[in-house]
Design an enzyme around this catalytic site. Structure first.
Site, PDB file in Angstrom:
ATOM      1  N   LYS A  80      -0.435  -2.414  -4.803  1.00 52.62           N
ATOM      2  CA  LYS A  80      -1.027  -1.119  -4.473  1.00 52.62           C
ATOM      3  C   LYS A  80      -2.006  -1.283  -3.307  1.00 52.62           C
ATOM      4  CE  LYS A  80      -3.330   2.797  -6.832  1.00 52.62           C
ATOM      5  NZ  LYS A  80      -3.996   3.201  -8.095  1.00 52.62           N
ATOM      6  N   SER A 155      -2.627   7.855  -9.607  1.00 52.28           N
ATOM      7  CA  SER A 155      -2.603   7.584  -8.193  1.00 52.28           C
ATOM      8  C   SER A 155      -1.601   6.508  -7.775  1.00 52.28           C
ATOM      9  CB  SER A 155      -3.991   7.148  -7.729  1.00 52.28           C
ATOM     10  OG  SER A 155      -4.342   5.912  -8.331  1.00 52.28           O
ATOM     11  N   SER A 179      -4.033   5.909 -13.810  1.00 47.28           N
ATOM     12  CA  SER A 179      -3.243   5.741 -12.584  1.00 47.28           C
ATOM     13  C   SER A 179      -2.171   4.662 -12.642  1.00 47.28           C
ATOM     14  CB  SER A 179      -4.170   5.447 -11.401  1.00 47.28           C
ATOM     15  OG  SER A 179      -4.907   6.604 -11.072  1.00 47.28           O
TER      16      SER A 179
END
Lengths: 526, 499
Positions: A80, A155, A179
Site C-alpha cells: 500500500k 482505504s 481499511s
C-alpha cells in the site's frame, strides 16, 4: 500445469521449493498480469518491474544455494502506498506527496525485503487512507474486479483489488477503522488487522497513530498467517510496538483448516447487525454461523452496548490525530510547493500548497480534528471520545469473558457503485460501523469471504475478532470457516469472479483504449 | 531604535509591585537527540545531523531517549520537585518552518517534575525561595537563517534557510511560579535565580550550560500591579535573554517601561518582547494571549513515561551536593569570612581553591594565591582564571616550598611566572631559575658582615639594644642576596653578631 496466477502464496512456496518455478518467473507472471489488467482495475500507483525482478533474481540465487531467507522467500507482494519505500515513490494517494521518494524503508518493508519478497509496486488508496471506497485517491479510483463499476472498498482498495484481480498473490494493507477488512469483504479476499502494536508502524504515514495498524492482504487465511509472521514482532523504532513474539500463526491456521472447532465459544455481537445491514450480507453471515456450529463451535450472543457510540468517537479521535499528523505537509521540506504571486511569506506558501495539495475529504477531516482539539471544545469532543473508547474496551473485555472470539459481518453492505456515496460522507462513514470498534480497542480482526449476497451476487465478508495478542484465534477460526465454505462452494470464492480476461491488445477493454498504464513505473520516474 | 518612555526605577517602585515568572530552557548534553539516534552536538555542517525522525519525514516515529528522562528527573529532584509516577508527552501544534512536524513534542498538563523550589542567595547573603511550578521535557526546533536584507532579520530578507541539526535536541523547560514581593531586588533575584540554576545544572553535569551558545536560554515574564494590591498585572514575555547580566537588565527595563505606560494611564499589551543585548532595550515581538490555542493532546506515538519509585530513589542517591549547601559547608570547614567566601565564588575560583586545599595547601594560602595573585594575572591578560595554565597541584606545591622555607612570597611569584610561561613544574622552575632561599650560615654570614660594615650607625643602634633597627640591615642583606636569603636566619645572625 499449475495456474500460478491464481495459486495461493503457500502453493507458490511449494512450487518454488519443488523447483517447479522460479521467483523471477513468478514475478514476471504477476508483472505481466498487472500490465494486462491494471488499466481497468487501477490497483497500482507505481510498478517497480526492475526492482522486483532484481529482488526475485536474488531470491532464486538464495534458494539455489539452499538458503532461503524466509518461508515466503521469492513470493512477490504489493505494498500500500502509505508505507515508505526507499527509492520508490510514496504518495499516500495524495497530490501533496506527488514525486516524493522516501530516503528510508518502513520497518514492514524492511522485513519484506529481508524475507525475500519481491515488491511489485505500490497500491492505490484513499488519500492518506481517508475513505472507504478508494475514490478519494488523488490519482483516480480503483475498481472492484467483481464489477468494474463498483468500489473495491477503502482505504486499501488497491491492495485488495490487486489480490482479487490476481495482480499479486499477497499485499500489505493498513487498517485504521477497517481499511484492510472492509476492502477484503467487498472484494472476496482475506484481510487481517493485527493486535495494535503487533506490526511496526515505523514508516507507515500516519492517519491516526493510536488506531493505525498494518497487516496482511491475501486470498487465503493461511497466506495471511504466513505474511503476518514475516511482518510482525517488536520494533525498537516504534515505541507502541509490543514486546511479545508474534506467535505461531500459520500453525494455528493449519490446525483450524482441519475443520474442528469443538469447545470454541463464538460470540455474536448483537449490536453489529439488523438495521442498516443488507439482507444478503446478513444471510451469508448466518450461513457461516451454521457452518461454525457444524464444526463444533458453540454460539453465544454478546452485547456491546457502547459500540453504538464507536463511530462518533472514531470520527473525533481519528481526525484529531490526523489534523496534527498532516501539519507536516507544508511545502517547506518535500512534496508539492505552490508559490503564490507577489512576495509570499512562508505561511502564504504553506497555505497555497496545502490548499492545492489536499483533497476535500482530507480537508474535511483536518477541519474536524482542528475543531475537536480546540481549547474550550477539547473536553467535550476529544475527551469524551476517549471515554467512549475506554467503554468500548470494557465491552470487549466483558464479551471475551463469555466468548473466545466475536463475530459479525465485516461491512453492512456489498460493494456499492462508484460515485454512489461520494457526496454523502456520513453514508460513506457507515461502511466502517462493524470494523471500527476493534481499532478503538486495539484488538485484532480478520475478514474472510462468506459468500455472495443473493440480491447482487457480490462478495460479503465475515469478521472474526479476538482479544489483544490472541491473533492466533483469528487464523484458527478463519481457516476452519474457509475450509468449510470452500467445500460448500467447490473451490475458492474468487473462482466465481469475472475473469478480467484480456481482450485484443492484451488489455481489459472497459471504455476508451488506454494508451499508457494508469500507474507510474520506476523507469518513468527516473 | 526604541522610542519607549521609561519611568525611573525608583519611581516605578513607588507606584508598582513587580511580579516575575522565569522560564529557563536547558539543552541537555545527551549523546543523542530526544527522539532519535542523531548526535546532539553543537555546530556541525547545516543539516548533517538529521534523520527521518528529526526531519519529521512522513512515517517516521519518535522513541524517547532514556538518558534525557533521567536528566530531567535529576534536575527535578535537585529542584526539590515531585517526580510524576506517570506522565505523557503532548503535541503542541503550531506552524513554523523551523519545526519539522509543525508540532513540537513537549509535555503539557503532565510534566515529569512539578512543585519544587530553589533557594537563591543574593549578594548580601539573603536567601530568597523561588517556587518551581514544573520542569518538563521537550524537543528543540531547527534554526532559521534569514539571508539578504540589511539586518539578518526576517523582515527584508531575500530568503531563509533552515538548519535542522538542532531540531530534536532534548530540552528541559523549568518554569517558576510568579515571583512576587522582591520589589527593588527583582532584577537581582532574577539574575541570581538564573545564575544559581545554571550552577546547579553544571553540578548535575546534565548540560554544557553555556548561555552564550544558547544551551541555557531564559524567557523573562514580567508584570506590574499597583503597589500593595498583591494582584497580577498584564505580563510581557521577553524571549531568549542570553546572559546573566541581560536577565537583570531586561527585568529592570521592562519594569521601567511598564511603569511608564501604566502611569500614563495606558495598558500593557500582552506580547512577547525581543531583548537587544547591544542597546539594552526590548522591542515588540508577537501578540501572545492566554487564548493562544496550541491544541495540545497526548502524543499517540509515544507510550507514557512511568519512572519506578526505585529509579527515583536511585537517582536521588546520585545527586551532587547542591552548590549553595556546598558553599556553606566549605566556608565553615575553611574558616573563611563571608567576604572571603563571596570573593572566592565571585572570582570563579571555588573549585580551584577546593582542589588546592585537597592537594595539601592551607585554606588561607590557597585563597591568597588564587585570589590575590592569579586572579589579578588572569584579569590582566583577559583570561579565565582556570585557563592560566596553573593547576591546583602547582599552587599546593609552591605553598609547600614556602612552608618548608625554600621560597618566600616574592620568589613564589617568580615561580608562578615560570608556570604561566610553561617552564615546567614548580621544582623544575625553582632549580632552573635558581630561586631557592639561601639559609646556609656561611653565605649569609658574609652578607651580614658586609651589611654591618656598610651601615655602622645602624649596627650601633642595635648594639645599644634597639633591636627593631635590625630591619634595615635585613633589607640590605636581602638586596645583596637578590631576595633569596632566609630572612629569619639573617635576623638571628645579625643579633648574634651585634649583641
Amino acid at each position: 500445469m499449475t495456474d500460478y496466477l491464481r495459486a495461493s502464496a503457500a502453493d507458490l512456496v511449494a512450487a518454488l521449493e519443488a523447483g517447479e518455478t522460479t521467483s523471477v518467473a513468478l514475478t514476471e507472471l504477476f508483472l505481466d498480469r498487472i500490465e494486462a489488467v491494471d488499466s481497468a482495475v487501477h490497483a497500482f500507483l507505481h510498478v517497480d518491474r526492475e526492482g522486483a525482478l532484481a529482488q526475485a533474481a536474488a531470491s532464486d540465487a538464495r534458494r539455489a544455494a539452499g538458503a532461503p531467507a524466509s518461508v515466503l522467500d521469492g513470493v512477490p507482494i504489493a505494498v500500500k502506498d502509505v508505507l515508505a519505500t526507499e527509492g520508490l515513490p510514496t504518495t499516500c494517494g495524495s497530490k501533496i506527496l506527488e514525486g516524493w521518494i522516501p530516503p528510508y524503508d518502513a520497518t514492514v518493508v524492511t522485513r519484506l525485503k529481508e524475507a525475500g519478497l519481491p515488491i511489485l509496486g505500490k497500491t492505490n488508496m484513499d488519500e492518506f487512507a481517508m475513505g472507504s471506497s478508494t475514490e478519494h485517491s488523488a490519482y483516480g479510483p480503483t475498481r472492484n474486479p467483481w464489477d468494474l463499476d463498483r468500489i473495491p472498498g477503502g482505504s486499501g482498495g488497491g491492495s485488495a483489488a490487486a489480490v482479487a484481480a490476481f495482480e499479486a498473490p499477497l499485499a500489505i494493507g493498513t487498517d485504521t477503522g477497517g481499511s484492510i477488512r472492509q476492502p477484503g469483504a467487498v472484494t472476496g479476499t482475506v484481510g487481517v488487522k493485527p493486535t495494535y502494536g503487533g506490526v511496526s508502524r515505523y514508516g507507515l504515514v500516519a492517519m491516526a497513530n493510536s488506531l493505525d495498524q498494518a497487516g496482511p492482504v491475501s486470498r487465503t487465511v493461511l497466506d495471511s498467517a504466513l505474511l503476518h509472521e514475516v511482518i510482525g514482532g517488536h520494533d525498537p523504532r516504534d515505541s507502541t510496538s509490543i514486546k511479545e513474539p508474534v506467535g505461531a500463526l500459520a500453525e494455528a491456521a493449519r490446525q483450524g483448516a482441519s475443520g474442528d472447532l469443538s469447545g470454541l465459544r463464538v460470540g455474536v455481537i448483537k449490536e453489529l447487525g439488523g438495521e442498516g445491514y443488507q439482507a444478503g450480507v446478513e444471510a451469508s453471515f448466518r450461513e457461516s454461523l451454521d457452518l461454525l456450529v457444524s464444526a463444533g463451535a458453540e454460539l453465544v450472543e454478546v452485547s456491546c452496548p457502547s459500540f453504538v457510540h464507536a463511530l462518533a468517537a472514531y470520527y473525533l479521535i481519528m481526525p484529531s490525530e490526523a489534523s496534527s499528523n498532516l501539519a507536516k505537509f507544508d511545502a517547506m521540506r518535500y512534496g508539492l510547493r505552490v508559490v503564490p504571486d507577489g512576495d509570499p511569506s512562508a505561511e502564504d506558501v504553506m497555505r497555497a500548497s496545502r490548499d492545492a495539495g489536499f483533497g476535500d475529504e482530507v480537508k474535511r477531516r483536518i477541519i474536524l480534528g482542528t475543531y475537536a482539539l480546540s481549547s474550550g471544545y477539547y473536553d467535550a469532543y476529544y475527551g469524551q471520545a476517549q471515554k467512549v473508547r475506554t467503554l468500548i474496551s470494557r465491552d470487549f473485555e466483558a464479551a471475551f469473558e463469555k466468548a473466545d472470539v466475536l463475530v459479525s459481518p465485516t461491512a453492512p453492505t456489498t460493494a456499492f457503485k462508484l460515485g454512489e456515496k461520494l457526496d454523502d460522507p456520513l453514508a460513506m462513514y457507515l461502511n466502517d460501523l462493524a470494523t471500527i470498534p476493534a481499532n478503538l480497542a486495539g484488538v485484532p480482526g480478520i475478514s474472510l469471504p462468506s459468500g455472495l449476497a443473493s440480491e447482487d451476487g457480490l462478495p460479503a465478508g465475515f469478521q472474526v475478532l479476538a482479544p489483544a495478542l490472541a491473533d492466533d484465534r483469528l487464523y484458527r477460526v478463519g481457516a476452519a470457516l474457509e475450509t468449510l465454505l470452500e467445500k460448500k462452494w467447490g473451490g475458492p470464492l474468487l473462482a466465481q469472479a469475472p475473469s478480467l480476461d484480456t481482450g485484443p491488445g492484451g488489455r481489459v477493454g472497459r471504455s476508451a483504449p488506454v494508451s499508457r498504464p494508469p500507474y507510474s513505473t520506476t523507469g518513468e520516474m527516473a | 531604535m526604541s522610542t519607549d518612555t521609561l519611568l525611573s526605577f525608583e519611581e516605578s517602585l513607588e507606584k508598582f509591585d513587580p511580579a516575575m515568572g522565569l522560564e529557563v530552557h536547558v539543552e541537555l548534553n545527551t549523546n543523542t537527540k530526544m527522539f532519535c539516534g542523531c548526535p546532539a552536538v553543537f555546530g556541525g555542517e547545516p543539516n548533517s545531523q538529521v534523520c527521518p525522525t528529526c526531519l519529521g519525514l512522513p512515517g517516521a516515529m519518535p522513541v524517547v531517549n532514556a538518558k534525557a528522562v533521567e536528566s530531567a528527573m535529576r534536575i527535578g529532584l535537585a529542584l526539590n520537585c515531585e517526580i510524576a509516577e506517570w506522565c505523557r508527552f503532548a503535541r503542541k501544534n503550531y506552524f513554523y518552518p523551523d519545526m519539522p512536524k509543525n508540532f513540537q513534542t513537549s509535555q503539557y498538563d503532565e510534566p515529569i517534575a512539578f512543585e519544587g523550589y530553589l533557594d537563591v542567595e543574593l549578594e548580601g547573603g539573603e536567601i530568597v525561595r523561588v517556587e518551581i511550578e514544573r520542569a518538563h521535557m521537550e524537543e528543540d526546533t531547527g534554526k532559521s537563517l534569514h539571508v539578504g536584507g540589511a539586518t539578518g532579520r526576517i523582515h527584508g530578507a531575500d530568503h531563509s534557510l533552515v538548519d535542522y541539526n538542532r531540531a530534536g535536541i532534548p530540552l528541559i523547560e523549568i518554569v517558576t511560579k510568579p515571583i512576587m514581593g522582591s520589589r527593588e531586588k527583582a532584577p537581582e533575584v532574577a539574575k541570581a535565580y538564573v545564575a544559581q540554576l545554571r550552577e546547579l545544572i553544571v553540578a548535575l553535569g546534565v548540560s554544557d550550560a553555556r548561555m552564550d551558545q544558547g544551551s541555557i536560554r531564559a524567557d523573562v515574564n514580567l508584570s506590574l500591579a499597583p503597589v500593595g494590591t498583591g494582584s497580577l498585572g498584564t505580563r510581557t514575555e521577553t524571549k531568549n535573554v542570553n546572559s546573566l547580566r541581560s536577565v537583570e537588565r531586561a527585568v529592570r527595563y521592562e519594569m521601567q517601561r511598564h511603569a511608564a505606560i501604566l502611569d500614563g494611564g495606558g495598558s500593557i499589551l500582552q506580547e512577547t518582547r525581543h531583548w537587544h543585548e547591544d542597546t539594552g532595550v526590548t522591542t515588540s515581538g508577537r501578540p501572545k494571549s492566554d487564548a493562544d490555542d496550541y491544541r495540545y493532546f497526548p502524543e499517540p506515538d509515544l507510550v507514557p513515561v512511568a519512572p519506578s519509585r526505585e529509579w527515583v530513589e536511585e537517582l536521588k542517591g546520585t545527586l551532587p551536593e547542591l552548590p549553595r549547601e556546598k558553599r556553606g559547608r566549605l566556608q565553615k570547614e575553611w574558616g573563611f569570612s563571608d567576604l572571603e567566601m563571596r570573593d572566592t565564588v565571585g572570582a570563579g575560583a571555588l573549585g580551584l581553591v577546593e582542589e588546592t586545599i585537597a592537594a595539601g595547601a592551607s585554606p588561607q594560602s590557597a585563597r591568597k594565591w588564587w585570589l590575590s595573585e592569579l586572579a589579578r594575572r588572569a584579569n590582566d591578560s583577559g583570561q579565565e582564571i582556570a585557563d592560566l595554565g596553573v593547576t591546583p597541584a602547582d599552587v599546593a606545591a609552591v605553598q609547600a616550598l614556602v612552608d618548608a622555607g625554600s621560597l618566600n612570597d616574592k620568589l613564589a611569584r617568580q615561580v608562578f611566572d615560570g608556570l604561566i610561561a610553561g617552564e615546567g613544574t614548580p621544582a623544575e622552575i625553582v632549580a632552573a631559575r635558581g630561586l631557592a632561599i639561601v639559609s646556609d650560615d656561611g653565605a649569609l654570614g658574609a652578607a651580614v658582615d658586609k651589611a654591618i660594615e656598610a651601615n655602622p650607625d645602624v649596627a650601633d643602634k642595635i648594639r645599644d639594644g634597639k633591636v627593631a633597627a635590625a630591619g634595615a640591615l635585613i633589607g640590605a642583606v636581602m638586596k645583596e642576596m637578590r631576595g633569596q636569603a632566609d630572612a629569619g636566619r639573617v635576623r638571628e645572625l645579625i643579633i648574634e653578631k651585634l649583641t
